[in-house]
Design a protein around this motif. Sequence first.
Motif, PDB file in Angstrom:
ATOM      1  N   PRO A 272      13.935  -3.733   0.853  1.00 60.22           N
ATOM      2  CA  PRO A 272      12.781  -4.536   0.421  1.00 60.22           C
ATOM      3  C   PRO A 272      12.485  -5.707   1.356  1.00 60.22           C
ATOM      4  CG  PRO A 272      14.334  -4.178  -1.388  1.00 60.22           C
ATOM      5  CD  PRO A 272      15.020  -3.778  -0.139  1.00 60.22           C
ATOM      6  N   MET A 273      13.524  -6.240   1.997  1.00 55.65           N
ATOM      7  CA  MET A 273      13.342  -7.403   2.865  1.00 55.65           C
ATOM      8  C   MET A 273      12.583  -7.025   4.132  1.00 55.65           C
ATOM      9  SD  MET A 273      14.845  -9.432   0.832  1.00 55.65           S
ATOM     10  CE  MET A 273      16.056  -9.289  -0.496  1.00 55.65           C
ATOM     11  N   VAL A 274      13.043  -5.972   4.793  1.00 55.91           N
ATOM     12  CA  VAL A 274      12.377  -5.549   6.025  1.00 55.91           C
ATOM     13  C   VAL A 274      10.978  -5.032   5.716  1.00 55.91           C
ATOM     14  CG1 VAL A 274      12.486  -3.959   7.991  1.00 55.91           C
ATOM     15  CG2 VAL A 274      14.583  -5.062   7.155  1.00 55.91           C
ATOM     16  N   ASN A 275      10.836  -4.312   4.622  1.00 56.81           N
ATOM     17  CA  ASN A 275       9.512  -3.789   4.270  1.00 56.81           C
ATOM     18  C   ASN A 275       8.517  -4.911   3.986  1.00 56.81           C
ATOM     19  OD1 ASN A 275       7.915  -1.306   3.676  1.00 56.81           O
ATOM     20  ND2 ASN A 275       7.728  -2.280   1.667  1.00 56.81           N
ATOM     21  N   ARG A 276       8.986  -5.995   3.358  1.00 56.46           N
ATOM     22  CA  ARG A 276       8.089  -7.141   3.130  1.00 56.46           C
ATOM     23  C   ARG A 276       7.632  -7.728   4.465  1.00 56.46           C
ATOM     24  NH1 ARG A 276       7.483 -11.128  -1.050  1.00 56.46           N
ATOM     25  NH2 ARG A 276       8.354  -9.540  -2.421  1.00 56.46           N
ATOM     26  N   SER A 277       8.543  -7.807   5.425  1.00 58.89           N
ATOM     27  CA  SER A 277       8.156  -8.292   6.750  1.00 58.89           C
ATOM     28  C   SER A 277       7.098  -7.393   7.378  1.00 58.89           C
ATOM     29  CB  SER A 277       9.380  -8.358   7.673  1.00 58.89           C
ATOM     30  OG  SER A 277      10.310  -9.309   7.228  1.00 58.89           O
TER      31      SER A 277
ATOM     32  N   VAL B 164      11.262   3.728   9.251  1.00 61.05           N
ATOM     33  CA  VAL B 164      10.518   4.989   9.114  1.00 61.05           C
ATOM     34  C   VAL B 164      11.325   5.977   8.273  1.00 61.05           C
ATOM     35  CG1 VAL B 164       9.622   6.989  10.363  1.00 61.05           C
ATOM     36  CG2 VAL B 164       9.197   4.674  11.245  1.00 61.05           C
ATOM     37  N   ARG B 165      12.611   6.123   8.581  1.00 63.22           N
ATOM     38  CA  ARG B 165      13.472   7.013   7.792  1.00 63.22           C
ATOM     39  C   ARG B 165      13.521   6.563   6.334  1.00 63.22           C
ATOM     40  NH1 ARG B 165      16.585   6.751  12.425  1.00 63.22           N
ATOM     41  NH2 ARG B 165      17.886   5.082  11.596  1.00 63.22           N
ATOM     42  N   LEU B 166      13.597   5.286   6.156  1.00 65.27           N
ATOM     43  CA  LEU B 166      13.695   4.686   4.824  1.00 65.27           C
ATOM     44  C   LEU B 166      12.511   5.089   3.957  1.00 65.27           C
ATOM     45  CD1 LEU B 166      15.679   2.495   3.572  1.00 65.27           C
ATOM     46  CD2 LEU B 166      13.959   0.819   4.251  1.00 65.27           C
ATOM     47  N   ARG B 167      11.327   4.971   4.514  1.00 61.26           N
ATOM     48  CA  ARG B 167      10.109   5.237   3.748  1.00 61.26           C
ATOM     49  C   ARG B 167       9.971   6.706   3.360  1.00 61.26           C
ATOM     50  NH1 ARG B 167       6.441   1.139   3.327  1.00 61.26           N
ATOM     51  NH2 ARG B 167       4.924   2.681   2.637  1.00 61.26           N
ATOM     52  N   GLU B 168      10.714   7.569   4.016  1.00 68.24           N
ATOM     53  CA  GLU B 168      10.670   8.997   3.690  1.00 68.24           C
ATOM     54  C   GLU B 168      11.647   9.358   2.578  1.00 68.24           C
ATOM     55  OE1 GLU B 168      11.504  10.669   7.466  1.00 68.24           O
ATOM     56  OE2 GLU B 168       9.450  10.421   8.238  1.00 68.24           O
ATOM     57  N   ARG B 169      12.519   8.447   2.223  1.00 72.25           N
ATOM     58  CA  ARG B 169      13.520   8.720   1.193  1.00 72.25           C
ATOM     59  C   ARG B 169      12.866   8.573  -0.182  1.00 72.25           C
ATOM     60  NH1 ARG B 169      18.767   9.354   2.221  1.00 72.25           N
ATOM     61  NH2 ARG B 169      20.197   9.283   0.439  1.00 72.25           N
ATOM     62  N   PRO B 170      12.979   9.555  -1.086  1.00 69.49           N
ATOM     63  CA  PRO B 170      12.249   9.510  -2.356  1.00 69.49           C
ATOM     64  C   PRO B 170      12.484   8.244  -3.171  1.00 69.49           C
ATOM     65  CG  PRO B 170      13.111  11.717  -1.996  1.00 69.49           C
ATOM     66  CD  PRO B 170      13.674  10.862  -0.904  1.00 69.49           C
ATOM     67  N   SER B 171      13.727   7.767  -3.245  1.00 68.06           N
ATOM     68  CA  SER B 171      14.018   6.566  -4.040  1.00 68.06           C
ATOM     69  C   SER B 171      13.283   5.351  -3.495  1.00 68.06           C
ATOM     70  CB  SER B 171      15.526   6.291  -4.048  1.00 68.06           C
ATOM     71  OG  SER B 171      15.991   5.973  -2.743  1.00 68.06           O
ATOM     72  N   VAL B 172      13.192   5.275  -2.197  1.00 69.56           N
ATOM     73  CA  VAL B 172      12.542   4.142  -1.540  1.00 69.56           C
ATOM     74  C   VAL B 172      11.032   4.311  -1.557  1.00 69.56           C
ATOM     75  CG1 VAL B 172      12.362   2.832   0.600  1.00 69.56           C
ATOM     76  CG2 VAL B 172      14.569   3.776  -0.091  1.00 69.56           C
ATOM     77  N   ALA B 173      10.554   5.511  -1.303  1.00 66.60           N
ATOM     78  CA  ALA B 173       9.108   5.757  -1.272  1.00 66.60           C
ATOM     79  C   ALA B 173       8.469   5.395  -2.609  1.00 66.60           C
ATOM     80  CB  ALA B 173       8.836   7.220  -0.932  1.00 66.60           C
ATOM     81  N   ALA B 174       9.105   5.777  -3.711  1.00 66.09           N
ATOM     82  CA  ALA B 174       8.561   5.448  -5.034  1.00 66.09           C
ATOM     83  C   ALA B 174       8.548   3.944  -5.260  1.00 66.09           C
ATOM     84  CB  ALA B 174       9.394   6.142  -6.116  1.00 66.09           C
ATOM     85  N   THR B 175       9.606   3.268  -4.849  1.00 66.26           N
ATOM     86  CA  THR B 175       9.712   1.825  -5.046  1.00 66.26           C
ATOM     87  C   THR B 175       8.698   1.075  -4.193  1.00 66.26           C
ATOM     88  OG1 THR B 175      12.072   2.090  -5.528  1.00 66.26           O
ATOM     89  CG2 THR B 175      11.314  -0.117  -4.953  1.00 66.26           C
ATOM     90  N   PHE B 176       8.536   1.502  -2.962  1.00 66.01           N
ATOM     91  CA  PHE B 176       7.563   0.847  -2.079  1.00 66.01           C
ATOM     92  C   PHE B 176       6.132   1.115  -2.544  1.00 66.01           C
ATOM     93  CE2 PHE B 176      10.349   0.592   2.028  1.00 66.01           C
ATOM     94  CZ  PHE B 176      11.166  -0.328   1.399  1.00 66.01           C
ATOM     95  N   ALA B 177       5.876   2.293  -3.086  1.00 65.16           N
ATOM     96  CA  ALA B 177       4.535   2.594  -3.601  1.00 65.16           C
ATOM     97  C   ALA B 177       4.190   1.651  -4.757  1.00 65.16           C
ATOM     98  CB  ALA B 177       4.456   4.049  -4.052  1.00 65.16           C
TER      99      ALA B 177
ATOM    100  N   SER C 203       1.080  -3.004  -6.676  1.00 63.41           N
ATOM    101  CA  SER C 203       1.079  -4.309  -7.324  1.00 63.41           C
ATOM    102  C   SER C 203       0.407  -5.363  -6.454  1.00 63.41           C
ATOM    103  CB  SER C 203       2.516  -4.733  -7.654  1.00 63.41           C
ATOM    104  OG  SER C 203       2.535  -5.964  -8.341  1.00 63.41           O
ATOM    105  N   VAL C 204       0.681  -5.318  -5.165  1.00 64.69           N
ATOM    106  CA  VAL C 204       0.045  -6.266  -4.242  1.00 64.69           C
ATOM    107  C   VAL C 204      -1.460  -6.049  -4.218  1.00 64.69           C
ATOM    108  CG1 VAL C 204      -0.166  -6.930  -1.818  1.00 64.69           C
ATOM    109  CG2 VAL C 204       2.091  -6.577  -2.812  1.00 64.69           C
ATOM    110  N   GLU C 205      -1.859  -4.780  -4.259  1.00 66.58           N
ATOM    111  CA  GLU C 205      -3.279  -4.435  -4.201  1.00 66.58           C
ATOM    112  C   GLU C 205      -4.052  -5.000  -5.386  1.00 66.58           C
ATOM    113  OE1 GLU C 205      -6.652  -2.787  -2.467  1.00 66.58           O
ATOM    114  OE2 GLU C 205      -4.618  -2.874  -1.632  1.00 66.58           O
ATOM    115  N   ARG C 206      -3.434  -5.038  -6.556  1.00 64.87           N
ATOM    116  CA  ARG C 206      -4.162  -5.470  -7.753  1.00 64.87           C
ATOM    117  C   ARG C 206      -3.823  -6.895  -8.203  1.00 64.87           C
ATOM    118  NH1 ARG C 206      -0.447  -1.516  -9.946  1.00 64.87           N
ATOM    119  NH2 ARG C 206       1.220  -2.555 -11.137  1.00 64.87           N
ATOM    120  N   ARG C 207      -3.101  -7.640  -7.365  1.00 61.48           N
ATOM    121  CA  ARG C 207      -2.644  -8.951  -7.808  1.00 61.48           C
ATOM    122  C   ARG C 207      -3.774  -9.971  -7.953  1.00 61.48           C
ATOM    123  NH1 ARG C 207       1.896 -10.485  -5.176  1.00 61.48           N
ATOM    124  NH2 ARG C 207       1.677 -12.590  -5.964  1.00 61.48           N
TER     125      ARG C 207
END
Length: 262
Positions: free
Chosen positions: A167-172, A190-203, A208-212
């Motif tokens: 979450p820290m690097v992705n926020r950056s 890049v590898r991280l974002r392809e992992r299902p657990s991470v992809a769902a969390t980042f989505a 949330s940011v989009e509708r804030r």
Amino acid sequence: MLKLYEHPVSSYAQKVKIALREKGLPFEVEVPEGLGSGRKDGPFVAANPRAEVPVLIDGAARLFDSTIILEYIEERWPDPPLLPRDPAARAFARITEDVCDTQYEAVNWGYGEVLWFRRADGALAERLKAEAARQTGLLQAWLEARLGEAPWFGGERFGWADAAAAPMVNRSVHYGLGPRPDSPLARWHVRLRERPSVAATFAEFDASVERRGDAAELYAKGLRQREYRDHRLEWLVKSGGIDVVLAGLRNRNIRFPWPEAS
């Protein structure tokens, strides 16, 4: 079923959700009503008097603090493991998490105070953003040295340190302060974002940011209070933002952790 009080933008909540999803554990989420409003009642505050997310409810267990929650998850559901067996490797993962939870989160949070919540403008805003960018580069270099050329921080297996750093690097990256293109840390992301657990969390973070909306307006009107605690407060002071803290005190739109001063 497990219940998680969270907010999709919270890096600490994201870390826990990644861990739960890596374990294949079903859970339901709830953003606490009045989060950040200073409310002192309701089941969320009863479970965590600090009124901070995340909070994990597992039957009679009421757990807060993301690191303690991760330790509980690992001990209660040990397979698949997130921590390696070797003591030195376990310590390596925990140190990585600690730096991400304290130093890195504070820099991201400080940048967001300026970008999202407009706590500063003009020269002060530019100085704080520049300092956040400089410190982000230092933290990413530190992480990159720990990662080396391995696919994950634990070597060949995704693990504890990856869940903490994600979450820290992705926020950056969201802020435009991502790792150097084609660097080991950028390839890890890049590898991280392809992992299902991470992809769902980042989505969920992205949505949330989009509708804030204009979150800054809520704080300007005193309808919400940002929590200025430990490493976050330290970051603002050492980075030249003491006037931001003083303005927040005057305007009563910041708060400090429980128990409150009389």
